[in-house]
Design a protein around this motif. Structure first.
Motif, PDB file in Angstrom:
ATOM      1  N   ASP A 144     -41.664   7.457   7.261  1.00  0.00           N
ATOM      2  CA  ASP A 144     -40.415   8.072   6.829  1.00  0.00           C
ATOM      3  C   ASP A 144     -39.386   7.998   7.936  1.00  0.00           C
ATOM      4  O   ASP A 144     -39.639   7.459   9.019  1.00  0.00           O
ATOM      5  N   VAL A 145     -38.217   8.574   7.676  1.00  0.00           N
ATOM      6  CA  VAL A 145     -37.093   8.449   8.591  1.00  0.00           C
ATOM      7  C   VAL A 145     -37.268   9.277   9.865  1.00  0.00           C
ATOM      8  O   VAL A 145     -36.521   9.085  10.831  1.00  0.00           O
ATOM      9  N   SER A 146     -38.250  10.159   9.923  1.00  0.00           N
ATOM     10  CA  SER A 146     -38.428  10.995  11.111  1.00  0.00           C
ATOM     11  C   SER A 146     -38.714  10.149  12.348  1.00  0.00           C
ATOM     12  O   SER A 146     -38.287  10.494  13.462  1.00  0.00           O
ATOM     13  N   PHE A 147     -39.421   9.048  12.189  1.00  0.00           N
ATOM     14  CA  PHE A 147     -39.679   8.154  13.313  1.00  0.00           C
ATOM     15  C   PHE A 147     -38.368   7.595  13.852  1.00  0.00           C
ATOM     16  O   PHE A 147     -38.163   7.537  15.067  1.00  0.00           O
ATOM     17  N   THR A 148     -37.475   7.181  12.972  1.00  0.00           N
ATOM     18  CA  THR A 148     -36.206   6.597  13.420  1.00  0.00           C
ATOM     19  C   THR A 148     -35.338   7.638  14.108  1.00  0.00           C
ATOM     20  O   THR A 148     -34.575   7.304  15.021  1.00  0.00           O
ATOM     21  N   GLU A 149     -35.443   8.887  13.681  1.00  0.00           N
ATOM     22  CA  GLU A 149     -34.675   9.947  14.336  1.00  0.00           C
ATOM     23  C   GLU A 149     -35.161  10.163  15.763  1.00  0.00           C
ATOM     24  O   GLU A 149     -34.365  10.304  16.695  1.00  0.00           O
ATOM     25  N   ARG A 150     -36.462  10.172  15.961  1.00  0.00           N
ATOM     26  CA  ARG A 150     -37.008  10.307  17.316  1.00  0.00           C
ATOM     27  C   ARG A 150     -36.694   9.053  18.136  1.00  0.00           C
ATOM     28  O   ARG A 150     -36.369   9.147  19.327  1.00  0.00           O
TER      29      ARG A 150
END
Length: 243
Positions: free
Chosen positions: A68-74
């Motif tokens: 999900d997008v949480s990886f890209t946020e980190r």
């Protein structure tokens, strides 16, 4: 450990070591990379060289674990920190430099590129997007036309393209990157840190202009400036202390 650290004098070489995935990063490896960068800066490194083991820089994000997008946020936080560290950073690139690898490469100040290097931003092949910061850095460092070619057509560019378009500053391998780092490590740290601010600040960024003005004043008031002048007059190499 997915990130290997080698320190020589004031130079820290960080090597991504996930050869089974062509050095693609998962979240654990990303966290280890961020920790290694922070540790290098905290311990007084003058230059960081970022590279990969086994013939590849970084083939991207490990899609087996990208859910999900949480990886890209980190990832964005890690990239912004890497780009903003107050020391010189050099990417030593061979083999695959794609996706997240390209993001790491554009976060560094200088790129040393081996003949085997291949570059891609394959977002359209995967149905995803990178953040605007990445798009802007790729456009600034590779050029408008090449950025559109990479992002919109899924093109893979090679070392000759990177050299021709100005993305690569030096052609060679890790030894060449370390030689460049050795040269940079002897220069004035306040000048380098302040100049990095200036290179990233637009004329419309009032806050950034203020930070650059403060860095400018600090450099002109520094003991390093006095040392640089004395060394020039005495025809010797300066010993800069970063103050």
């Amino acid at each position: 450990m997915p990130i290997l650290t080698t320190t020589t004098d004031r130079i820290v070489v960080l090597s991504i070591d996930r050869p089974e995935r062509r050095n693609a990063l998962n979240l654990d490896a990303l966290e280890d990379l961020d920790a290694a960068v922070r540790s290098a800066v905290a311990e007084g490194a003058r230059v960081i060289v970022l590279t990969g083991t086994d013939g590849h820089f970084c083939a991207g994000a490990d899609l087996k674990e990208l859910e999900d997008v949480s990886f890209t946020e980190r990832l964005a936080e890690v990239l912004h920190h890497l780009a903003g560290v107050p020391i010189t950073t050099i990417a030593a690139i061979e083999g695959s430099c794609m996706g997240l690898g390209m993001q790491l490469a554009v976060a560094c100040d200088v790129r040393v590129v081996a003949d085997s290097a291949r570059f891609a931003v394959p977002v359209a092949k995967l149905g995803l997007m990178v953040d605007h910061w990445t798009i802007d850095r790729v456009r600034r460092l590779f050029g408008e036309g090449a950025a559109r070619h990479l992002v919109l057509t899924g093109a893979v560019l090679d070392a000759d393209d990177a050299w021709r378009l100005g993305f690569a500053q030096v052609r060679g391998g890790l030894d060449d990157a370390v030689a460049l780092a050795t040269s940079a490590a002897g220069l004035a740290p306040l000048s380098q840190a302040g100049s990095k601010i200036g290179l990233d600040v637009s004329s419309a960024d009032t806050e950034g202009q203020g930070r650059y003005a403060a860095a400018f004043a600090a450099a002109w008031a520094s003991a390093d400036l006095a040392e640089g002048r004395a060394a020039f007059t005495q025809r010797r190499s300066p010993e800069f202390m970063g103050r």
